[in-house]
Design a protein around this motif. Structure first.
Motif, PDB file in Angstrom:
ATOM      1  N   LEU A  84       0.864  -1.174   0.000  1.00 30.68           N
ATOM      2  CA  LEU A  84       0.000   0.000   0.000  1.00 30.68           C
ATOM      3  C   LEU A  84       0.906   1.232   0.000  1.00 30.68           C
ATOM      4  CD1 LEU A  84      -2.968   0.890   0.166  1.00 30.68           C
ATOM      5  CD2 LEU A  84      -2.688   0.968   2.641  1.00 30.68           C
ATOM      6  N   PRO A  85       0.951   1.965  -1.095  1.00 36.07           N
ATOM      7  CA  PRO A  85       1.877   3.097  -1.182  1.00 36.07           C
ATOM      8  C   PRO A  85       1.375   4.322  -0.411  1.00 36.07           C
ATOM      9  CG  PRO A  85       0.647   2.894  -3.226  1.00 36.07           C
ATOM     10  CD  PRO A  85       0.229   1.747  -2.347  1.00 36.07           C
ATOM     11  N   GLY A  86       2.337   5.006   0.222  1.00 37.46           N
ATOM     12  CA  GLY A  86       2.011   6.259   0.879  1.00 37.46           C
ATOM     13  C   GLY A  86       1.471   7.258  -0.135  1.00 37.46           C
ATOM     14  N   TYR A  87       0.625   8.142   0.307  1.00 35.75           N
ATOM     15  CA  TYR A  87      -0.007   9.188  -0.495  1.00 35.75           C
ATOM     16  C   TYR A  87      -1.039   8.631  -1.479  1.00 35.75           C
ATOM     17  CZ  TYR A  87       3.955  11.752   1.336  1.00 35.75           C
ATOM     18  OH  TYR A  87       4.893  12.287   2.175  1.00 35.75           O
ATOM     19  N   TYR A  88      -0.697   7.602  -2.241  1.00 39.31           N
ATOM     20  CA  TYR A  88      -1.583   7.065  -3.276  1.00 39.31           C
ATOM     21  C   TYR A  88      -2.550   6.006  -2.733  1.00 39.31           C
ATOM     22  CZ  TYR A  88       1.675   9.210  -6.604  1.00 39.31           C
ATOM     23  OH  TYR A  88       2.442  10.093  -7.307  1.00 39.31           O
ATOM     24  N   GLY A  89      -2.122   5.246  -1.748  1.00 37.04           N
ATOM     25  CA  GLY A  89      -2.902   4.127  -1.229  1.00 37.04           C
ATOM     26  C   GLY A  89      -4.327   4.480  -0.853  1.00 37.04           C
ATOM     27  N   PRO A  90      -4.553   5.581  -0.118  1.00 40.15           N
ATOM     28  CA  PRO A  90      -5.928   5.917   0.265  1.00 40.15           C
ATOM     29  C   PRO A  90      -6.854   6.201  -0.924  1.00 40.15           C
ATOM     30  CG  PRO A  90      -4.372   7.063   1.675  1.00 40.15           C
ATOM     31  CD  PRO A  90      -3.571   6.427   0.560  1.00 40.15           C
ATOM     32  N   SER A  91      -6.261   6.462  -2.093  1.00 38.38           N
ATOM     33  CA  SER A  91      -7.069   6.731  -3.291  1.00 38.38           C
ATOM     34  C   SER A  91      -7.239   5.501  -4.173  1.00 38.38           C
ATOM     35  CB  SER A  91      -6.421   7.851  -4.108  1.00 38.38           C
ATOM     36  OG  SER A  91      -6.385   9.042  -3.346  1.00 38.38           O
ATOM     37  N   GLY A  92      -6.864   4.319  -3.672  1.00 41.24           N
ATOM     38  CA  GLY A  92      -7.108   3.089  -4.415  1.00 41.24           C
ATOM     39  C   GLY A  92      -5.911   2.536  -5.161  1.00 41.24           C
ATOM     40  N   TRP A  93      -4.742   3.102  -4.974  1.00 34.40           N
ATOM     41  CA  TRP A  93      -3.551   2.654  -5.675  1.00 34.40           C
ATOM     42  C   TRP A  93      -2.854   1.546  -4.897  1.00 34.40           C
ATOM     43  CZ3 TRP A  93      -0.982   5.393  -9.911  1.00 34.40           C
ATOM     44  CH2 TRP A  93      -1.779   6.406 -10.462  1.00 34.40           C
ATOM     45  N   VAL A  94      -2.097   0.714  -5.621  1.00 37.80           N
ATOM     46  CA  VAL A  94      -1.222  -0.294  -5.022  1.00 37.80           C
ATOM     47  C   VAL A  94       0.156  -0.157  -5.662  1.00 37.80           C
ATOM     48  CG1 VAL A  94      -3.080  -1.945  -4.535  1.00 37.80           C
ATOM     49  CG2 VAL A  94      -1.781  -2.147  -6.670  1.00 37.80           C
ATOM     50  N   GLY A  95       1.154  -0.662  -4.955  1.00 38.81           N
ATOM     51  CA  GLY A  95       2.502  -0.701  -5.490  1.00 38.81           C
ATOM     52  C   GLY A  95       2.920  -2.140  -5.709  1.00 38.81           C
ATOM     53  N   LEU A  96       3.690  -2.365  -6.747  1.00 39.51           N
ATOM     54  CA  LEU A  96       4.257  -3.677  -7.041  1.00 39.51           C
ATOM     55  C   LEU A  96       5.764  -3.516  -7.132  1.00 39.51           C
ATOM     56  CD1 LEU A  96       4.374  -6.655  -7.971  1.00 39.51           C
ATOM     57  CD2 LEU A  96       3.825  -5.842 -10.290  1.00 39.51           C
ATOM     58  N   ASP A  97       6.483  -4.152  -6.208  1.00 35.88           N
ATOM     59  CA  ASP A  97       7.943  -4.120  -6.262  1.00 35.88           C
ATOM     60  C   ASP A  97       8.417  -4.931  -7.454  1.00 35.88           C
ATOM     61  OD1 ASP A  97       8.746  -2.527  -4.051  1.00 35.88           O
ATOM     62  OD2 ASP A  97       8.236  -4.167  -2.689  1.00 35.88           O
ATOM     63  N   LEU A  98       9.167  -4.285  -8.331  1.00 34.36           N
ATOM     64  CA  LEU A  98       9.728  -4.970  -9.500  1.00 34.36           C
ATOM     65  C   LEU A  98      11.120  -5.501  -9.191  1.00 34.36           C
ATOM     66  CD1 LEU A  98       8.520  -2.449 -12.209  1.00 34.36           C
ATOM     67  CD2 LEU A  98       7.456  -4.600 -11.514  1.00 34.36           C
ATOM     68  N   ALA A  99      11.801  -4.891  -8.255  1.00 28.70           N
ATOM     69  CA  ALA A  99      13.107  -5.355  -7.761  1.00 28.70           C
ATOM     70  C   ALA A  99      13.288  -4.738  -6.390  1.00 28.70           C
ATOM     71  CB  ALA A  99      14.233  -4.933  -8.686  1.00 28.70           C
ATOM     72  N   ARG A 100      13.837  -5.500  -5.488  1.00 28.66           N
ATOM     73  CA  ARG A 100      14.071  -5.010  -4.141  1.00 28.66           C
ATOM     74  C   ARG A 100      15.559  -4.784  -3.927  1.00 28.66           C
ATOM     75  NH1 ARG A 100      10.053  -9.352  -1.356  1.00 28.66           N
ATOM     76  NH2 ARG A 100       8.121  -8.276  -1.817  1.00 28.66           N
ATOM     77  N   PRO A 101      15.908  -3.942  -2.954  1.00 28.94           N
ATOM     78  CA  PRO A 101      17.333  -3.730  -2.676  1.00 28.94           C
ATOM     79  C   PRO A 101      18.052  -5.064  -2.457  1.00 28.94           C
ATOM     80  CG  PRO A 101      16.006  -2.193  -1.417  1.00 28.94           C
ATOM     81  CD  PRO A 101      15.046  -3.160  -2.070  1.00 28.94           C
ATOM     82  N   GLY A 102      19.196  -5.191  -3.084  1.00 32.50           N
ATOM     83  CA  GLY A 102      19.983  -6.410  -2.949  1.00 32.50           C
ATOM     84  C   GLY A 102      19.676  -7.471  -3.979  1.00 32.50           C
ATOM     85  N   GLU A 103      18.578  -7.322  -4.712  1.00 34.77           N
ATOM     86  CA  GLU A 103      18.243  -8.280  -5.767  1.00 34.77           C
ATOM     87  C   GLU A 103      18.971  -7.891  -7.050  1.00 34.77           C
ATOM     88  OE1 GLU A 103      13.748  -9.865  -4.832  1.00 34.77           O
ATOM     89  OE2 GLU A 103      13.989  -8.304  -6.323  1.00 34.77           O
ATOM     90  N   PRO A 104      19.133  -8.851  -7.955  1.00 35.98           N
ATOM     91  CA  PRO A 104      19.713  -8.503  -9.266  1.00 35.98           C
ATOM     92  C   PRO A 104      18.855  -7.432  -9.938  1.00 35.98           C
ATOM     93  CG  PRO A 104      19.434 -10.877  -9.039  1.00 35.98           C
ATOM     94  CD  PRO A 104      18.780 -10.246  -7.847  1.00 35.98           C
TER      95      PRO A 104
END
Length: 138
Positions: A84-104
């Motif tokens: 649930l992303p900050g600022y956007y989440g309350p308006s119906g948005w979601v976040g999808l991590d495409l790469a995380r720190p430490g991943e290729p």
């Protein structure tokens, strides 16, 4: 005071996301709050995000934020890489991590899923004439 740039122009994940987003009719890109935003008359995708209460840009630096319909939102948020992303989440948005720190830098991303999420967000924000143009493409 201008926001610092929070992305790398040479990021191959951003390059692929740009192809998807800018392939939508009438789509354009602007940098807002230090991040790439893809829009027609309204924003339909953002590259990078934060969670409420944590403004560290690193954990979700390579994420795509999209607007989702209420029926699929809860199911998406149950999955590991969605948040649930900050600022956007309350308006119906979601976040999808495409790469995380430490991943290729090019992890196993399901680009079909990313394209479907971008498509759905685009359809909920773009003017009807642009959605018709998208549909006409098949």
């Amino acid at each position: 005071m201008a926001h610092p740039i929070m992305f790398d122009e040479g990021d191959p994940i951003l390059a692929r996301l740009r192809e998807i987003c800018l392939g939508m009719p009438g789509a354009d890109e602007k940098t807002s709050h230090g991040r790439p935003n893809f829009f027609t008359t309204k924003v339909f995708a953002v590259y990078g995000g934060v969670v409420k209460g944590d403004h560290d840009p690193e954990p979700h630096r390579r994420a795509v934020l999209v607007l989702t319909d209420p029926h699929s939102r809860a199911a998406l948020l149950e999955r590991e890489r969605f948040f649930l992303p900050g600022y956007y989440g309350p308006s119906g948005w979601v976040g999808l991590d495409l790469a995380r720190p430490g991943e290729p830098l090019l992890p196993d991303i399901d680009w079909i899923e990313v394209a479907e999420l971008v498509d759905a967000s685009y359809r909920m924000t773009a003017p009807a004439r642009l959605v018709r143009e998208l549909d006409a493409r098949g």
